[in-house]
Design a protein around this motif. Sequence first.
Motif, mmCIF file in Angstrom:
data_model
loop_
_atom_site.group_PDB
_atom_site.id
_atom_site.type_symbol
_atom_site.label_atom_id
_atom_site.label_comp_id
_atom_site.label_asym_id
_atom_site.label_seq_id
_atom_site.Cartn_x
_atom_site.Cartn_y
_atom_site.Cartn_z
ATOM 1 N N ILE A 148 -1.279 -4.297 7.512
ATOM 2 C CA ILE A 148 -0.662 -4.409 8.841
ATOM 3 C C ILE A 148 0.353 -3.292 9.089
ATOM 4 C CG2 ILE A 148 1.257 -5.966 8.345
ATOM 5 C CD1 ILE A 148 0.254 -7.415 11.058
ATOM 6 N N LYS A 149 0.948 -2.768 8.028
ATOM 7 C CA LYS A 149 1.874 -1.637 8.201
ATOM 8 C C LYS A 149 1.144 -0.389 8.686
ATOM 9 C CE LYS A 149 5.409 -3.018 4.927
ATOM 10 N NZ LYS A 149 6.011 -2.819 3.609
ATOM 11 N N VAL A 150 -0.116 -0.255 8.320
ATOM 12 C CA VAL A 150 -0.909 0.910 8.721
ATOM 13 C C VAL A 150 -1.644 0.652 10.036
ATOM 14 C CG1 VAL A 150 -2.811 2.448 8.054
ATOM 15 C CG2 VAL A 150 -1.186 1.650 6.318
ATOM 16 N N ARG A 200 -1.336 -2.065 12.264
ATOM 17 C CA ARG A 200 -0.389 -2.556 13.277
ATOM 18 C C ARG A 200 -0.953 -3.579 14.254
ATOM 19 N NH1 ARG A 200 4.040 2.037 14.123
ATOM 20 N NH2 ARG A 200 4.077 2.592 11.944
ATOM 21 N N ASP A 201 -2.206 -3.856 14.224
ATOM 22 C CA ASP A 201 -2.815 -4.870 15.082
ATOM 23 C C ASP A 201 -3.168 -6.046 14.184
ATOM 24 O OD1 ASP A 201 -5.774 -5.914 16.038
ATOM 25 O OD2 ASP A 201 -4.418 -5.564 17.734
ATOM 26 N N ARG A 202 -2.648 -7.228 14.507
ATOM 27 C CA ARG A 202 -2.818 -8.374 13.613
ATOM 28 C C ARG A 202 -4.293 -8.732 13.408
ATOM 29 N NH1 ARG A 202 0.304 -11.917 11.062
ATOM 30 N NH2 ARG A 202 -0.629 -13.890 10.476
ATOM 31 N N ALA A 203 -5.052 -8.830 14.483
ATOM 32 C CA ALA A 203 -6.464 -9.235 14.359
ATOM 33 C C ALA A 203 -7.246 -8.241 13.507
ATOM 34 C CB ALA A 203 -7.099 -9.374 15.740
ATOM 35 N N GLN A 204 -7.053 -6.943 13.770
ATOM 36 C CA GLN A 204 -7.754 -5.936 12.967
ATOM 37 C C GLN A 204 -7.257 -5.943 11.531
ATOM 38 O OE1 GLN A 204 -8.599 -2.013 14.298
ATOM 39 N NE2 GLN A 204 -8.462 -2.595 16.458
ATOM 40 N N SER A 205 -5.973 -6.171 11.361
ATOM 41 C CA SER A 205 -5.408 -6.209 10.009
ATOM 42 C C SER A 205 -6.002 -7.363 9.206
ATOM 43 C CB SER A 205 -3.887 -6.340 10.067
ATOM 44 O OG SER A 205 -3.334 -5.191 10.656
ATOM 45 N N GLU A 206 -6.194 -8.501 9.860
ATOM 46 C CA GLU A 206 -6.810 -9.644 9.170
ATOM 47 C C GLU A 206 -8.239 -9.297 8.743
ATOM 48 O OE1 GLU A 206 -6.389 -12.947 11.858
ATOM 49 O OE2 GLU A 206 -4.247 -13.165 11.409
ATOM 50 N N GLU A 207 -8.989 -8.610 9.626
ATOM 51 C CA GLU A 207 -10.355 -8.192 9.281
ATOM 52 C C GLU A 207 -10.349 -7.261 8.072
ATOM 53 O OE1 GLU A 207 -12.719 -6.420 12.376
ATOM 54 O OE2 GLU A 207 -12.098 -7.965 13.808
ATOM 55 N N THR A 217 -4.058 0.086 -3.477
ATOM 56 C CA THR A 217 -4.727 1.364 -3.202
ATOM 57 C C THR A 217 -5.957 1.142 -2.323
ATOM 58 O OG1 THR A 217 -3.956 2.254 -5.308
ATOM 59 C CG2 THR A 217 -5.826 3.370 -4.279
ATOM 60 N N ILE A 218 -6.749 0.137 -2.661
ATOM 61 C CA ILE A 218 -7.936 -0.177 -1.866
ATOM 62 C C ILE A 218 -7.522 -0.594 -0.451
ATOM 63 C CG2 ILE A 218 -9.884 -1.777 -1.613
ATOM 64 C CD1 ILE A 218 -10.063 -1.802 -4.716
ATOM 65 N N ALA A 219 -6.485 -1.420 -0.358
ATOM 66 C CA ALA A 219 -6.013 -1.897 0.947
ATOM 67 C C ALA A 219 -5.550 -0.734 1.815
ATOM 68 C CB ALA A 219 -4.881 -2.903 0.769
ATOM 69 N N HIS A 220 -4.766 0.149 1.234
ATOM 70 C CA HIS A 220 -4.261 1.293 2.000
ATOM 71 C C HIS A 220 -5.405 2.188 2.461
ATOM 72 C CE1 HIS A 220 -2.264 5.179 2.750
ATOM 73 N NE2 HIS A 220 -1.349 4.394 3.287
ATOM 74 N N ARG A 221 -6.334 2.454 1.567
ATOM 75 C CA ARG A 221 -7.487 3.303 1.899
ATOM 76 C C ARG A 221 -8.304 2.694 3.040
ATOM 77 N NH1 ARG A 221 -10.185 4.082 -3.308
ATOM 78 N NH2 ARG A 221 -8.257 5.104 -3.846
#
Length: 195
Positions: A49-51, A53-60, A89-93
């Motif tokens: 979500i820090k990268v 910034r959209d909650r729905a997309q971040s959940e996906e 690392t995987i999450a950030h990528r």
Amino acid sequence: MNRPLPFGAAGHTGRGDLAEVMRKVAHGDKQAFSVLYDALASTVFGIVIKVVRDRAQSEEVAQEVMIDLWRQAARYRPEAGSVTTWAATIAHRRAVDRVRSAQAAADREQAQAAREHHTAFDEVSEQVETRLESEQVRRCMRGLTELQRQAVTLAYYRGLTYREVAETLRTPLPTIKTRMRDGLIRLRDCMGVTT
């Protein structure tokens, strides 16, 4: 594996135990994956979500990361770092990929809209210009004598040669050439064409 993300929920497993949990996940242990999920879901979501910034997309994206952890569990190497670092690392990528993909799509849409707007403007501009030129030609043609107008029309709008124009109008060829020359000079002057 389609468990909802327990955002804000703390994992029950200590971070040191995650390497053993990951080893079990690598062997297809669904219960171990449930433990891994509970331990990492909120951390993964926080990074994403820090990268994004959209909650729905971040959940996906966070769901995709958790599925990646399940699928790639056999690739985890404890000597390369902790499970949390590997997951981060995987999450950030994944989050950066989502942002880049969204930006590329927005850029494509913007470029397409600009092309469509430019094309529409060009077409309208061209139509207006053609219409204005046509009106000017008609106005200038009205300023010619009848013989000049007939000769120019036959030669330039119907594509007849000077000889064919002379035959059609039953007028001597030298007279047609003179009328054409005089008519074209008048048209040029009327339309403001400079030579």
